[in-house]
Design a protein around this motif. Structure first.
Motif, mmCIF file in Angstrom:
data_model
loop_
_atom_site.group_PDB
_atom_site.id
_atom_site.type_symbol
_atom_site.label_atom_id
_atom_site.label_comp_id
_atom_site.label_asym_id
_atom_site.label_seq_id
_atom_site.Cartn_x
_atom_site.Cartn_y
_atom_site.Cartn_z
ATOM 1 N N ARG A 305 -77.882 64.507 65.439
ATOM 2 C CA ARG A 305 -76.842 63.611 66.677
ATOM 3 C C ARG A 305 -76.874 62.185 66.196
ATOM 4 N N TYR A 306 -78.274 61.374 65.943
ATOM 5 C CA TYR A 306 -78.333 60.171 65.677
ATOM 6 C C TYR A 306 -77.679 59.751 64.329
ATOM 7 N N GLU A 307 -77.998 60.753 63.517
ATOM 8 C CA GLU A 307 -77.343 60.398 61.954
ATOM 9 C C GLU A 307 -75.851 60.441 62.176
ATOM 10 N N ILE A 308 -75.382 61.218 63.099
ATOM 11 C CA ILE A 308 -73.615 61.171 63.386
ATOM 12 C C ILE A 308 -73.304 59.908 63.472
ATOM 13 N N GLY A 309 -73.924 59.304 64.499
ATOM 14 C CA GLY A 309 -73.619 57.964 64.999
ATOM 15 C C GLY A 309 -73.800 57.005 64.070
ATOM 16 N N LEU A 310 -75.021 56.962 63.375
ATOM 17 C CA LEU A 310 -74.934 55.859 62.213
ATOM 18 C C LEU A 310 -74.050 56.105 61.298
ATOM 19 N N THR A 311 -73.788 57.074 60.803
ATOM 20 C CA THR A 311 -72.816 57.559 59.723
ATOM 21 C C THR A 311 -71.680 57.050 60.109
ATOM 22 N N ALA A 312 -71.068 57.678 61.394
ATOM 23 C CA ALA A 312 -69.625 57.094 61.833
ATOM 24 C C ALA A 312 -69.537 55.623 61.873
ATOM 25 N N ALA A 313 -70.535 54.906 62.411
ATOM 26 C CA ALA A 313 -70.384 53.375 62.331
ATOM 27 C C ALA A 313 -70.285 52.901 61.240
ATOM 28 N N SER A 314 -71.202 53.454 60.267
ATOM 29 C CA SER A 314 -71.285 52.923 58.917
ATOM 30 C C SER A 314 -69.952 53.345 58.005
ATOM 31 N N LEU A 315 -69.340 54.348 58.112
ATOM 32 C CA LEU A 315 -67.892 54.575 57.722
ATOM 33 C C LEU A 315 -66.938 53.577 58.069
ATOM 34 N N LEU A 316 -67.159 53.302 59.552
ATOM 35 C CA LEU A 316 -66.055 52.463 60.175
ATOM 36 C C LEU A 316 -66.043 50.875 59.653
ATOM 37 N N LEU A 317 -67.520 50.658 59.434
ATOM 38 C CA LEU A 317 -67.479 49.170 58.867
ATOM 39 C C LEU A 317 -67.064 49.249 57.498
ATOM 40 N N GLN A 318 -67.366 50.195 56.674
ATOM 41 C CA GLN A 318 -67.068 50.158 55.422
ATOM 42 C C GLN A 318 -65.381 49.980 55.158
#
Length: 342
Positions: A305-318
Motif C-alpha cells: 500500500r505505501y509503495e503504491i502511494g509513493l510510486t503513484a506520486a513519483s509517476l505523476l511528478l515525472q
C-alpha cells in the motif's frame, strides 16, 4: 528586540518581496524555498521560513499559479480515511509530494462513484497539477472530466490495460484472491467459503479470483459464499463466522476479503472451540498491523500500500516534469504470507 513590523500591502497582505528583503535574498529564492525546497540550501530555506513565520506571510497560490501555470497542488480521492489501506497509500503520496514542494488535497468519497465525480468537479476548480484516483472503476462523467482537463492522472490499487493513456499503479485483485484460495486448497481444505463485505469493485474482484480457484478444483459451492454491503470490521467478521458455521458446520476453510473480518473470525473460532488450523483454515487480505498477532497468527495476502502511494506520486511528478516514463502501468504485485491459520 521588537518583532519586525513591515508595512503591509494595500490589501493587508505581507508580500513575497517583503519576506525577501528581510531575509536578505531574492524573491525568486523565497519562492523556491517555499515551493521547491530541494533547490535551496537548507540554511537559506530555514531563514526564509523563519521570516515568513515572523511576518505572518501566507503564499498567494492563486497568483503564483497564474504566473507559473502551476498550482503545485495534487488532488487524491480515496474511499475512506478510517481504512488503513488508504491511509498507507496517502502517506506514500504525501511524503513524495512534500519532498518536491507540492501540496496534497485529499477528498473522501465514501465508496460512492457519484461522490467521486462530484468531488472531482469541485477540486478541478482549484486547477490542480494532477489527480490521483482510487481504483479503475469510475463514472462516465469522471472519465470525461479527465479527458477535458487533460492533466496527469494516476489510478491506484489496480492497473489499467497496457494500451490505456492514463497512468496506474497497483496489483491484480483477481489474481490475489485466486492465490488465497489456491493456498487453502493446497493445504487440504475442501469445504471452502468466501466472505466479502463493503462490496466495492476491488473486493468483488478478489472474491471472483477466489471463486475461480474453487471452480478450477471442482469444489465451488455457492451456499458457502456470504456477501454483505456492511462496513468491514472485526465484529462483523465474528458475526459472519457464526452465520456460516451455523448454516454449514462442515465448512473447513474461509477466505475473507479483508483482514479485519478474518481477525474477527479467528477470535470467534477460539470462543466456539473451533480448532484453527486443524478444523478450520482462514486466509485474510492486506496484512494489517495486528494480523501477525492473532492467536494463531493469521495467514493473509500482503499488499504494497505505501509503495503504491509513493510510486503513484513519483509517476505523476515525472509526467509533470516531462520526464520519459519507463512504465505507464506499474504492477507491484502481492505476497501470500503463510502463518499458523493455514
Amino acid at each position: 528586540m521588537s518583532a519586525r513590523k513591515p508595512r503591509s500591502t494595500r490589501g493587508g497582505r505581507v508580500t513575497m518581496q517583503q519576506v525577501a528583503r528581510h531575509a536578505g535574498v531574492s524573491a525568486i529564492t523565497v519562492s523556491r524555498a517555499l515551493r521547491a525546497p530541494h533547490k535551496v540550501a537548507p540554511a537559506v530555506r530555514e531563514r526564509v521560513l523563519q521570516i515568513c513565520h515572523e511576518l505572518g506571510y501566507v503564499p498567494n497560490h492563486a497568483a503564483s499559479a497564474l504566473a507559473s501555470s502551476r498550482s503545485r497542488i495534487v488532488v487524491a480521492l480515496v474511499p475512506s480515511l478510517t481504512n488503513v489501506v488508504f491511509l498507507d497509500i496517502i502517506t506514500g503520496i504525501k511524503e513524495t509530494l512534500d519532498a518536491q514542494g507540492y501540496h496534497l488535497l485529499v477528498g473522501v468519497t465514501g465508496y460512492s462513484l457519484d461522490s467521486e465525480e462530484a468531488q472531482l468537479r469541485t477540486y478541478l476548480q482549484h486547477s490542480p497539477d494532477g489527480v490521483i484516483l482510487t481504483g479503475v472503476d469510475h463514472t462516465p462523467g469522471v472519465w470525461q472530466l479527465l479527458r477535458t482537463a487533460g492533466m496527469p492522472t494516476v489510478h491506484t490499487i489496480e492497473t489499467l490495460p497496457s494500451d490505456s493513456a492514463e497512468l496506474s499503479v497497483g496489483f491484480s485483485q483477481f489474481d490475489s484472491g485466486l492465490a488465497a484460495c489456491r493456498h487453502l486448497l493446497e493445504r487440504g481444505y475442501r469445504r471452502i467459503g468466501i466472505v466479502g463485505a463493503q462490496l466495492d469493485p476491488r473486493s468483488l474482484r478478489r472474491c471472483d479470483g477466489a471463486r475461480h480457484a474453487l471452480r478450477e478444483a471442482g469444489l465451488h459451492d455457492p451456499a458457502l459464499e456470504l456477501m454483505t454491503p456492511q462496513k468491514s470490521s472485526i465484529a462483523l467478521g465474528a458475526e459472519l463466522l457464526d452465520r456460516i458455521l451455523d448454516r454449514h458446520p462442515d465448512c473447513d476453510g474461509l477466505f475473507f476479503c479483508n483482514d479485519d473480518l478474518a481477525q474477527g473470525a479467528v477470535f470467534q473460532c477460539a470462543r466456539r472451540g473451533v480448532a484453527v488450523p486443524r478444523s478450520m483454515g482462514i486466509v485474510g487480505f492486506h496484512d494489517f498491523a495486528g494480523t501477525a498477532w492473532t492467536t494463531p497468527p493469521l495467514s493473509t495476502i500482503a499488499t504494497p500500500r505505501y509503495e503504491i502511494g509513493l510510486t503513484a506520486a513519483s509517476l505523476l511528478l515525472q509526467q509533470l516534469d516531462g520526464q520519459p516514463l519507463a512504465q505507464r502501468h506499474v504492477d507491484l504485485g502481492f505476497e501470500l504470507v503463510q502463518r499458523e491459520t493455514t
